[in-house]
Design an enzyme around this catalytic site. Structure first.
Site, mmCIF file in Angstrom:
data_model
loop_
_atom_site.group_PDB
_atom_site.id
_atom_site.type_symbol
_atom_site.label_atom_id
_atom_site.label_comp_id
_atom_site.label_asym_id
_atom_site.label_seq_id
_atom_site.Cartn_x
_atom_site.Cartn_y
_atom_site.Cartn_z
ATOM 1 N N GLY A 174 -22.127 41.813 -37.748
ATOM 2 C CA GLY A 174 -23.231 40.921 -38.108
ATOM 3 C C GLY A 174 -22.758 39.522 -38.433
ATOM 4 O O GLY A 174 -21.639 39.139 -38.088
ATOM 5 N N HIS A 201 -22.786 34.750 -34.448
ATOM 6 C CA HIS A 201 -22.605 33.369 -33.989
ATOM 7 C C HIS A 201 -22.488 33.412 -32.467
ATOM 8 O O HIS A 201 -22.586 34.487 -31.857
ATOM 9 C CB HIS A 201 -21.381 32.750 -34.662
ATOM 10 C CG HIS A 201 -20.140 33.600 -34.565
ATOM 11 N ND1 HIS A 201 -19.518 33.882 -33.369
ATOM 12 C CD2 HIS A 201 -19.436 34.270 -35.522
ATOM 13 C CE1 HIS A 201 -18.464 34.645 -33.587
ATOM 14 N NE2 HIS A 201 -18.407 34.915 -34.886
ATOM 15 N N HIS A 207 -20.349 36.145 -30.766
ATOM 16 C CA HIS A 207 -21.026 37.434 -30.592
ATOM 17 C C HIS A 207 -22.044 37.355 -29.453
ATOM 18 O O HIS A 207 -22.152 38.266 -28.634
ATOM 19 C CB HIS A 207 -21.777 37.830 -31.870
ATOM 20 C CG HIS A 207 -20.917 38.030 -33.074
ATOM 21 N ND1 HIS A 207 -20.992 37.214 -34.179
ATOM 22 C CD2 HIS A 207 -19.982 38.954 -33.368
ATOM 23 C CE1 HIS A 207 -20.139 37.630 -35.104
ATOM 24 N NE2 HIS A 207 -19.512 38.691 -34.640
ATOM 25 N N GLY A 251 -14.407 40.887 -27.982
ATOM 26 C CA GLY A 251 -13.943 39.513 -27.819
ATOM 27 C C GLY A 251 -12.431 39.416 -27.837
ATOM 28 O O GLY A 251 -11.766 40.133 -28.606
ATOM 29 N N GLN A 252 -11.910 38.513 -27.047
ATOM 30 C CA GLN A 252 -10.463 38.245 -27.066
ATOM 31 C C GLN A 252 -10.044 37.616 -28.392
ATOM 32 O O GLN A 252 -8.870 37.603 -28.744
ATOM 33 C CB GLN A 252 -10.090 37.313 -25.906
ATOM 34 C CG GLN A 252 -8.575 37.181 -25.730
ATOM 35 C CD GLN A 252 -8.175 35.963 -24.934
ATOM 36 O OE1 GLN A 252 -8.767 35.708 -23.891
ATOM 37 N NE2 GLN A 252 -7.187 35.214 -25.415
ATOM 38 N N LYS A 253 -11.016 37.088 -29.127
ATOM 39 C CA LYS A 253 -10.740 36.500 -30.446
ATOM 40 C C LYS A 253 -9.878 37.435 -31.293
ATOM 41 O O LYS A 253 -8.964 37.018 -31.974
ATOM 42 C CB LYS A 253 -12.081 36.213 -31.128
ATOM 43 C CG LYS A 253 -12.049 36.023 -32.616
ATOM 44 C CD LYS A 253 -11.481 34.683 -32.974
ATOM 45 C CE LYS A 253 -11.588 34.337 -34.436
ATOM 46 N NZ LYS A 253 -11.511 35.405 -35.372
ATOM 47 N N ASP A 254 -10.206 38.736 -31.237
ATOM 48 C CA ASP A 254 -9.422 39.738 -31.960
ATOM 49 C C ASP A 254 -8.517 40.424 -30.931
ATOM 50 O O ASP A 254 -8.772 41.556 -30.513
ATOM 51 C CB ASP A 254 -10.360 40.733 -32.651
ATOM 52 C CG ASP A 254 -11.248 40.027 -33.661
ATOM 53 O OD1 ASP A 254 -10.832 39.887 -34.810
ATOM 54 O OD2 ASP A 254 -12.364 39.586 -33.287
ATOM 55 N N VAL A 314 -14.966 32.114 -27.842
ATOM 56 C CA VAL A 314 -15.896 30.981 -27.925
ATOM 57 C C VAL A 314 -15.468 30.113 -29.103
ATOM 58 O O VAL A 314 -15.202 30.629 -30.198
ATOM 59 C CB VAL A 314 -17.352 31.466 -28.098
ATOM 60 C CG1 VAL A 314 -18.299 30.287 -28.239
ATOM 61 C CG2 VAL A 314 -17.747 32.345 -26.920
ATOM 62 N N ARG A 334 -16.252 34.415 -40.642
ATOM 63 C CA ARG A 334 -15.568 33.979 -41.868
ATOM 64 C C ARG A 334 -15.491 32.456 -41.981
ATOM 65 O O ARG A 334 -15.171 31.954 -43.049
ATOM 66 C CB ARG A 334 -14.166 34.595 -41.945
ATOM 67 C CG ARG A 334 -14.206 36.100 -42.213
ATOM 68 C CD ARG A 334 -12.831 36.680 -42.483
ATOM 69 N NE ARG A 334 -12.897 38.028 -43.016
ATOM 70 C CZ ARG A 334 -12.753 39.137 -42.289
ATOM 71 N NH1 ARG A 334 -12.517 39.046 -40.991
ATOM 72 N NH2 ARG A 334 -12.840 40.332 -42.851
HETATM 73 P P1 AMP Z 1 -16.914 40.978 -35.741
HETATM 74 O O1 AMP Z 1 -18.358 40.891 -36.065
HETATM 75 O O2 AMP Z 1 -16.083 39.889 -36.322
HETATM 76 O O3 AMP Z 1 -16.346 42.356 -35.964
HETATM 77 O O4 AMP Z 1 -16.813 40.735 -34.164
HETATM 78 C C1 AMP Z 1 -17.543 41.528 -33.264
HETATM 79 C C2 AMP Z 1 -17.066 41.248 -31.876
HETATM 80 O O5 AMP Z 1 -17.254 39.868 -31.568
HETATM 81 C C3 AMP Z 1 -15.551 41.524 -31.688
HETATM 82 O O6 AMP Z 1 -15.343 42.120 -30.421
HETATM 83 C C4 AMP Z 1 -14.962 40.139 -31.757
HETATM 84 O O7 AMP Z 1 -13.739 40.025 -31.054
HETATM 85 C C5 AMP Z 1 -16.049 39.328 -31.076
HETATM 86 N N1 AMP Z 1 -15.922 37.916 -31.442
HETATM 87 C C6 AMP Z 1 -15.851 37.403 -32.694
HETATM 88 N N2 AMP Z 1 -15.679 36.071 -32.642
HETATM 89 C C7 AMP Z 1 -15.634 35.729 -31.335
HETATM 90 C C8 AMP Z 1 -15.453 34.506 -30.634
HETATM 91 N N3 AMP Z 1 -15.277 33.344 -31.271
HETATM 92 N N4 AMP Z 1 -15.467 34.533 -29.285
HETATM 93 C C9 AMP Z 1 -15.627 35.711 -28.617
HETATM 94 N N5 AMP Z 1 -15.795 36.901 -29.223
HETATM 95 C C10 AMP Z 1 -15.799 36.916 -30.567
#
Ligand code: AMP
Length: 286
Positions: free
Chosen positions: A36, A39, A42, A152-155, A181, A192
């Site tokens: 959740g 942004h 997501h 996401g590649q972010k993680d 992104v 965060r």
């Molecule tokens: P989270 O809510 O932080 O657990 O993220 C959920 C999904 O969104 C995960 O697969 C993340 O890698 C992806 N995600 C988070 N931030 C970004 C971003 N800036 N660009 C692309 N994917 C993202």
């Protein structure tokens, strides 16, 4: 009420019914797991799913088992109403926001042991994190038996862990990893980021700038990772990030440290800006 607002489901039997019914009608289902506080990062995953699937299920669940005692579970942003609003632009989307008591029924003690690719970096700094991640992701795959799940590649290391888990445990799910992104100044979007003060927000731009400098050095022919990493540390320190968990150059598949660059690599960074832990990465293929 906005007619486009996605259906919100809490019940695990109901979501399974919806997914199974869609699939028996020949529809392809995509899954986007999130915690959740949505942004554009997501939303890019949702967009990708919507372009390939007939129905997208977005899960919103702040998973307690992936947070350590001293981490930000209690203050993690919970913004369900605005998340639903943001998702209104996509259709058809269903949001699953399960109850913690249904996700972890009383007495549950089974967990996934993460694969070796989760051992270093995040795995060292956050010892139980990937066990929590792998367990919740496998649970979500069981709750929402979609065809494709989008991450996401972010993680970066998390995506490696999930891809390996799916292989190792014969999970019938295709995993797609989507690009990072970023904000216009390069900062990778993250739920965060909203913790950052104005001045911390400025400091945080050094993370993507450091990735850029590292890539530049590689493009100019530097092959010794220690030389590049020293420069990265210098950049981060000069910008006064509060502490550096790691900066590394690793093999993009195994995530083992690379000494001399002779093929594709990934640069991984984890730092604290103020009390906020931020991660970023870049894959470089010369
Ligand atoms: P989270 O809510 O932080 O657990 O993220 C959920 C999904 O969104 C995960 O697969 C993340 O890698 C992806 N995600 C988070 N931030 C970004 C971003 N800036 N660009 C692309 N994917 C993202």
């Amino acid at each position: 009420m906005n007619p486009q607002r996605p259906q919100l489901v809490h019940d695990l039997n109901q979501i399974r019914d919806i997914v199974r019914k869609a699939q028996s009608a020949g529809k392809k289902v995509g899954l986007v797991p999130t915690m959740g506080a949505l942004h554009q990062g997501h939303l890019s995953l949702v967009e990708q799913s919507a372009s390939q699937c007939d129905l997208t299920v977005v899960t919103i669940f702040v998973n307690p088992t992936q947070f350590a005692q001293d981490e930000d579970l209690a203050k993690y942003p919970r913004t369900l109403e605005s998340d639903l609003e943001l998702l209104s632009q996509f259709s058809p989307v269903i949001v699953l926001a399960p109850e913690a008591a249904d996700v972890y029924p009383a007495g549950s003690s089974t967990a996934v042991q993460p694969p070796d690719v989760g051992r270093l970096w995040e795995g060292e700094k956050r010892p139980d994190h990937f066990a929590g991640v792998a367990t919740i992701v496998l649970k979500l795959f069981n709750m929402v038996p979609a065809e494709i799940a989008f991450f996401g590649q972010k993680d970066y290391q998390q995506a490696c862990v999930i891809q390996q888990m799916v292989k190792d445990l014969n999970v019938p799910m295709e995993i797609q990893v989507c690009p990072i992104v970023r904000e216009p100044d390069g900062l990778a979007m993250s739920s965060r980021n909203r913790y950052l003060s104005q001045s911390e927000r400025k400091t945080a731009t050094v993370i993507s700038q450091t990735l850029e400098i590292a890539e530049q050095m590689m493009r100019e022919g530097e092959t010794e990772t220690q030389v590049i990493l020293d420069q990265c540390m210098q950049e981060l320190t000069a910008a006064h990030v509060d502490s550096i968990d790691y900066v590394t150059i690793a093999d993009p598949i195994t995530l083992e440290l690379v000494q001399t660059i002779a093929g594709p690599v990934v640069i991984l960074i984890a730092v604290y800006v103020g009390k906020t832990r931020l991660i970023d990465n870049r894959v470089i293929q010369l």
